[in-house]
Structure formats: C-alpha cells, structure tokens
Design an enzyme around this catalytic site. Structure first.
Site, PDB file in Angstrom:
ATOM      1  N   ARG A 100       0.872  -1.187   0.000  1.00  0.00           N
ATOM      2  CA  ARG A 100       0.000   0.000   0.000  1.00  0.00           C
ATOM      3  C   ARG A 100       0.899   1.223   0.000  1.00  0.00           C
ATOM      4  O   ARG A 100       1.728   1.392   0.900  1.00  0.00           O
ATOM      5  CB  ARG A 100      -0.893   0.010   1.236  1.00  0.00           C
ATOM      6  CG  ARG A 100      -1.541   1.351   1.512  1.00  0.00           C
ATOM      7  CD  ARG A 100      -2.567   1.320   2.613  1.00  0.00           C
ATOM      8  NE  ARG A 100      -3.770   0.632   2.182  1.00  0.00           N
ATOM      9  CZ  ARG A 100      -4.966   0.779   2.772  1.00  0.00           C
ATOM     10  NH1 ARG A 100      -5.116   1.597   3.781  1.00  0.00           N
ATOM     11  NH2 ARG A 100      -6.011   0.102   2.336  1.00  0.00           N
ATOM     12  N   HIS A 127      -7.777   0.634  -6.019  1.00  0.00           N
ATOM     13  CA  HIS A 127      -7.906  -0.184  -4.798  1.00  0.00           C
ATOM     14  C   HIS A 127      -8.535  -1.533  -5.175  1.00  0.00           C
ATOM     15  O   HIS A 127      -9.652  -1.845  -4.771  1.00  0.00           O
ATOM     16  CB  HIS A 127      -8.754   0.559  -3.767  1.00  0.00           C
ATOM     17  CG  HIS A 127      -8.628   0.048  -2.358  1.00  0.00           C
ATOM     18  ND1 HIS A 127      -7.751  -0.972  -2.005  1.00  0.00           N
ATOM     19  CD2 HIS A 127      -9.254   0.406  -1.210  1.00  0.00           C
ATOM     20  CE1 HIS A 127      -7.860  -1.196  -0.703  1.00  0.00           C
ATOM     21  NE2 HIS A 127      -8.763  -0.385  -0.200  1.00  0.00           N
ATOM     22  N   GLN A 130     -10.195  -4.093  -2.576  1.00  0.00           N
ATOM     23  CA  GLN A 130     -11.463  -3.634  -1.994  1.00  0.00           C
ATOM     24  C   GLN A 130     -12.643  -4.066  -2.870  1.00  0.00           C
ATOM     25  O   GLN A 130     -13.682  -4.497  -2.383  1.00  0.00           O
ATOM     26  CB  GLN A 130     -11.445  -2.099  -1.858  1.00  0.00           C
ATOM     27  CG  GLN A 130     -12.747  -1.512  -1.358  1.00  0.00           C
ATOM     28  CD  GLN A 130     -13.031  -1.869   0.090  1.00  0.00           C
ATOM     29  OE1 GLN A 130     -12.156  -1.729   0.945  1.00  0.00           O
ATOM     30  NE2 GLN A 130     -14.250  -2.316   0.384  1.00  0.00           N
ATOM     31  N   ASP A 224     -17.273   7.132  -0.310  1.00  0.00           N
ATOM     32  CA  ASP A 224     -15.935   7.039   0.296  1.00  0.00           C
ATOM     33  C   ASP A 224     -15.627   8.385   0.945  1.00  0.00           C
ATOM     34  O   ASP A 224     -16.299   9.383   0.669  1.00  0.00           O
ATOM     35  CB  ASP A 224     -14.913   6.705  -0.812  1.00  0.00           C
ATOM     36  CG  ASP A 224     -13.497   6.501  -0.293  1.00  0.00           C
ATOM     37  OD1 ASP A 224     -13.334   6.277   0.931  1.00  0.00           O
ATOM     38  OD2 ASP A 224     -12.547   6.580  -1.095  1.00  0.00           O
ATOM     39  N   CYS A 265     -16.286   1.690   1.654  1.00  0.00           N
ATOM     40  CA  CYS A 265     -15.082   0.882   1.888  1.00  0.00           C
ATOM     41  C   CYS A 265     -14.575   1.047   3.321  1.00  0.00           C
ATOM     42  O   CYS A 265     -13.838   0.186   3.812  1.00  0.00           O
ATOM     43  CB  CYS A 265     -13.999   1.246   0.885  1.00  0.00           C
ATOM     44  SG  CYS A 265     -13.616   3.004   0.848  1.00  0.00           S
ATOM     45  N   ARG A 293     -13.148  -8.435   3.257  1.00  0.00           N
ATOM     46  CA  ARG A 293     -11.780  -8.102   2.844  1.00  0.00           C
ATOM     47  C   ARG A 293     -10.861  -9.297   3.106  1.00  0.00           C
ATOM     48  O   ARG A 293      -9.963  -9.594   2.336  1.00  0.00           O
ATOM     49  CB  ARG A 293     -11.252  -6.868   3.612  1.00  0.00           C
ATOM     50  CG  ARG A 293     -12.027  -5.585   3.399  1.00  0.00           C
ATOM     51  CD  ARG A 293     -12.037  -5.135   1.944  1.00  0.00           C
ATOM     52  NE  ARG A 293     -10.705  -5.109   1.367  1.00  0.00           N
ATOM     53  CZ  ARG A 293      -9.768  -4.190   1.621  1.00  0.00           C
ATOM     54  NH1 ARG A 293     -10.036  -3.168   2.409  1.00  0.00           N
ATOM     55  NH2 ARG A 293      -8.566  -4.258   1.068  1.00  0.00           N
TER      56      ARG A 293
HETATM   57  N1  NVA Z   1      -9.998   6.943  -0.816  1.00  0.00           N
HETATM   58  C1  NVA Z   1      -9.552   6.465   0.469  1.00  0.00           C
HETATM   59  C2  NVA Z   1      -9.796   4.993   0.594  1.00  0.00           C
HETATM   60  C3  NVA Z   1      -9.435   4.405   1.926  1.00  0.00           C
HETATM   61  C4  NVA Z   1      -9.688   2.930   1.990  1.00  0.00           C
HETATM   62  C5  NVA Z   1      -8.080   6.778   0.624  1.00  0.00           C
HETATM   63  O1  NVA Z   1      -7.319   6.597  -0.335  1.00  0.00           O
HETATM   64  O2  NVA Z   1      -7.675   7.240   1.703  1.00  0.00           O
HETATM   65  N1   CP Z   2     -11.148  -0.071   3.112  1.00  0.00           N
HETATM   66  C1   CP Z   2      -9.848  -0.051   3.458  1.00  0.00           C
HETATM   67  O1   CP Z   2      -8.945  -0.220   2.625  1.00  0.00           O
HETATM   68  O2   CP Z   2      -9.631   0.173   4.784  1.00  0.00           O
HETATM   69  P1   CP Z   2      -8.213   0.412   5.465  1.00  0.00           P
HETATM   70  O3   CP Z   2      -7.687   1.736   4.940  1.00  0.00           O
HETATM   71  O4   CP Z   2      -8.510   0.463   6.924  1.00  0.00           O
HETATM   72  O5   CP Z   2      -7.293  -0.699   5.103  1.00  0.00           O
END
Ligand code: NVA
Ligand code: CP
Length: 313
Positions: A100, A127, A130, A224, A265, A293
C-alpha cells in the site's frame, strides 16, 4: 498473471474464480490451511490501514503462512535504496508482497522487479482488493443476475471511484459515478478504459455530476471519504464545500430502489460523506463488506501463488 497491480488486470473469469473461492473461505476459513505452510507474505504499507492490514495478516495465517508486516519508513527504501533492489531482496525472503503506497508507478515497478506476486493494497489511483470484497457482498445480496440494476458511486472521483468503474465494467454492470466536475471527477483515462472494457462485457458506464440522478432507482449507493490519505490539507475546505451535495443522507437513500443497499469501503466520517442514519441503518452492509476483505484477500493469495489467475490478456 503474476501480480495484481490494477483492477483492470483481472478478467471476468478471474473475478468469478476469486469470488467462488472467497465464498468458500467465508464458510470455512481453514479450508486451505496448509496452502502457504512454511511460506511468508511481506506486507509493506506507507499509508495507514485498519482493514487491509488485518485482512491480509489473518488471510495469510488462515492459509498456514507467516505474514511479515513492514511499516513505511522501516525499509532502506527511504534512505535511497532503489525499488528494484528492494524488490529483489523481498523476493528472496517472501512468497508474495502486498503493498500500500502513494504512487501507482512505484507498485508497478515493484511488480516488474519482483519475482514473486505483488498485490496492490491501495494506491492514489486504485484499490483492487477492496472491489473483490465489494462484489462478493453484491453477489451475496443480489445474486448473479444483475440486469436492470444500477450501481452508483457518489462523492470524490478518487481511487475508489476508479476501481468502482473498472470492476463494474468487468462485471458487465450498469455503473455510475456521480462526482463534482473538474478536479474531483474521476481520471478521464480511467473512464475511457472502463468504457473500452464495457464494450466487451455489455456494461454501461455513466459518469455524471448530479447526485440525485445518480441515486434515482440505484440498487447500490457507494461512497468514500472526501479527504483521502495523501490529499493536501489545504484543499479540505474547498473540497468539503463542493462535495457537500454528494453526502449520502436519508433523502438520497429514499430515491433508490426499494431493495437497495448502502456500501462504503471505510473508514467513514459520519456527518461528512455519509449520515449516521444511513451507515448505521437497515440498508447498510458495510460490516459484512469489511469482513469480506479477509476472505477475498485469502482467495487472491491462494490463487495468485498457485498461478491460477489468467489476467485480462
Ligand atoms: N480513498 C480512500 C480509501 C481508503 C480505503 C483513501 O485513499 O484514503
Ligand atoms: N477499506 C480499506 O482499505 O480500509 P483500510 O484503509 O482500513 O485498510
């Protein structure tokens, strides 16, 4: 296919295989409890995570393997070691790498340089893992027959909106994103790619800017956070103002189909992108979605390490 770098890497057949296996893991998490015996999976994250980290570590454990969690600045990468040297070293120790980070190009380079499978666990652009959990949830609620159903994402045109469009296109769905115009709309290149995929699957892609049109008769309303990890704080005020009409509240929810569901998510910010009455209400499936997940990442690791994923050739 060696890696899962982008949602668009997956074929419809791959997604069907992964959903099938994930559904089996949901019933019996220990169904393949020696698949990764004496193997290790490195999980490298330069952004925070609650669900993806827990899902990944527990998925590895349920497959009989050992997860090695590496936080952002723990590696020598931050001190100038190259991505390709890092990938080479991790490939010598681990059997897969879950990553990530911010730039999609960094994940692509890890995939190119590593000899082991590399899985995108969120970038600024995408993502993919997800969406596997999301579609397992959708499948459980609505079944395989999704003709006539509308799947709407409301809010920021971010990584989630991209993944939503692409996976919807792969699944042959009527997918909609309703976002502000301009800066906070989805990347036009991703929209074009979704349309190209849709041409082969019978999906319909609608990119609109009116939240009520998006909500009308939808089977799913998805949203989101408005401020994603890495978004500049200086934009918060302007972004919050522009996104306010896209907040999912009881009024927007009441415009949806009678059997509609609310998805997110997570993490969620009640009172911003979603009202408490919606996320904590009867139509919300967010907790089930979050638990999927693990089952979906477990399925992905299981098949990717075995070399079963064919990819979108
Ligand atoms: N759009 C959000 C998703 C988190 C799972 C981010 O990138 O922070
Ligand atoms: N939905 C998701 O990716 O959650 P986290 O950022 O907590 O991993």
């Amino acid at each position: 296919m060696k890696d899962l770098l982008r949602t668009a890497d997956l074929s419809r057949a791959d997604v069907e295989l992964l959903l099938q296996t994930a559904a089996e893991f949901a019933v019996d998490p220990l169904k393949a409890s020696t698949a990764l015996a004496h193997r290790t999976v490195a999980i490298y994250m330069t952004k925070p995570s609650t669900r993806t980290r827990l899902a990944s570590e527990t998925a590895v454990a349920h497959l009989g393997g050992t997860p090695i969690f590496i936080r952002g600045d723990d590696l020598q990468l931050g001190r100038g070691e190259t991505i390709s040297d890092t990938a080479r070293i991790i490939s010598g120790y681990a059997d897969a790498l879950i990553v990530r980070t911010y730039a999609q190009s960094d994940v692509n380079e890890l995939g190119k340089s590593a000899s082991i499978p590399v899985i995108n666990a969120l970038t600024d652009d995408d993502h993919p893992t997800q969406l596997l959990a999301d579609w397992l949830t959708i499948r459980e609620v609505f079944g395989k027959e999704i003709g006539g159903r509308k799947f709407t994402y409301l809010g920021d045109g971010n990584n989630m909106s991209h993944a939503w469009l692409i996976m919807g296109a792969i699944m042959g769905a009527h997918v909609v994103t309703a976002t502000p115009e301009g800066k906070w709309a989805p990347d036009p290149a991703v929209v074009a790619q979704a349309k190209t995929i849709a041409a082969g699957t019978g999906a319909t892609i609608e990119v609109i800017h009116d939240p009520e049109v998006g909500a009308k008769d939808a089977s799913v309303l998805y949203t989101d956070v408005w401020m994603s990890m890495g978004d500049p704080e200086s934009e918060r005020q302007a972004k919050t103002r522009v996104l306010a009409p896209f907040a999912v509240d009881g009024r927007l929810m009441s415009m949806t189909a009678p059997d509609s569901i609310f998805m997110h998510c997570l993490p969620a910010h009640r009172g911003e992108e979603v009202a408490a009455e919606v996320i904590d209400g009867a139509k919300s499936v967010v907790w089930r979605e979050a638990l999927h997940r693990r089952t979906t990442i477990q399925a992905l690791l299981f098949h990717l390490v075995r070399g079963d994923i064919q990819g979108n050739l």
